[in-house]
Design a protein around this motif. Structure first.
Motif: not given
Length: 253
Positions: A203-209, A223-232
């Motif tokens: 999701i975050t990368l999509g905004f970047c692209y 790195i992002l795959k390890r630290v980014d989580t789905f928001l509640k």
């Protein structure tokens, strides 16, 4: 012999021209797919499938070349991958197991041909090894297949099985487009759509692209795959947070 002229290099950033559709349409119209009587070999295949414990669901001609095909439910223990297929990817199989199990539907028929193997009827699939393995693990008793009367299709289909896997940019853009479509539809959170989004990082990368098509997403994805989580939070509310995260990455890039 005249020398070949060197190809003129495409300018950086130039868009490759799309191939134009053929001038004349080909193939069959929709109402013709079952208009003719099946030939003898197809009728025989129908009988063989049912004698093997399967069930024929439809007999039709495919719309491009007009060749006959049989859609059938086959006993899963009679279906095998062709012996010359690429090795099974356990990661891909596990993903299929999760998706099929979660949605509760098998929607992608395999291709198969009927062969006699040591006096016993078998159905070889040249393109369904992973789906077959996933369905077996899930305990399925049968599998839907498009059965071709010609055994040679087992070899020809390898040339057709060239679908390119989505790269990171394509995956991320698909996810963020879906994200924007879902945002106004209710109060569902990102967690609700974990299956559809695959990873929070996409999701975050999509905004970047979206903001920068040549963004170096591959450098940040591990790195992002390890630290980014789905928001509640509802997606409409979470969108601003996603944009902030994307902006932070864009400043680093």
């Amino acid at each position: 012999m005249p020398e070949k002229k060197p190809r003129k290099p495409r300018a950086p950033g130039a868009v490759r021209k799309r191939r134009k559709p053929a001038g004349a349409s080909v193939g069959l119209i929709a109402t013709d797919l079952q208009a003719a009587k099946p030939p003898g070999e197809v009728i025989e295949l129908h009988q063989q499938i049912e004698a093997d414990g399967g069930k024929v669901l439809s007999i039709y001609r495919e719309p491009y070349g007009g060749r006959w095909l049989v859609m059938a439910a086959l006993p899963i223990d009679k279906v095998e991958p062709t012996p010359y297929q690429r090795n099974l990817s356990e990661t891909h199989v596990r993903k299929l197991e999760r998706v099929i199990g979660k949605i509760g539907r098998f929607l992608d028929p395999i291709i198969a041909v009927r062969i006699d193997k040591e006096g016993a009827a078998k159905y070889w699939t040249p393109n369904g090894h992973h789906r077959l393995s996933a369905m077996r693990t899930l305990g399925a008793k049968s599998i839907i297949a498009i059965v071709a009367p010609e055994a040679s299709v087992a070899y020809q289909i390898l040339a057709l099985n060239t679908e390119k896997a989505h790269n990171l940019r394509e995956r991320a853009l698909e996810v963020v487009r879906m994200y924007r479509e879902l945002a106004p539809l209710g109060d569902a959170t990102e967690e609700t759509y974990q299956l559809e989004f695959e990873e929070a990082a996409l999701i975050t990368l999509g905004f970047c692209y979206e903001a920068r098509p040549r963004f170096s997403g591959g450098a940040y994805h591990p790195i992002l795959k390890r630290v980014d989580t789905f928001l509640k939070k509802p997606i409409a509310d979470a969108m601003a947070i996603r944009q902030e995260r994307a902006d932070a990455l864009l400043r680093l890039d």
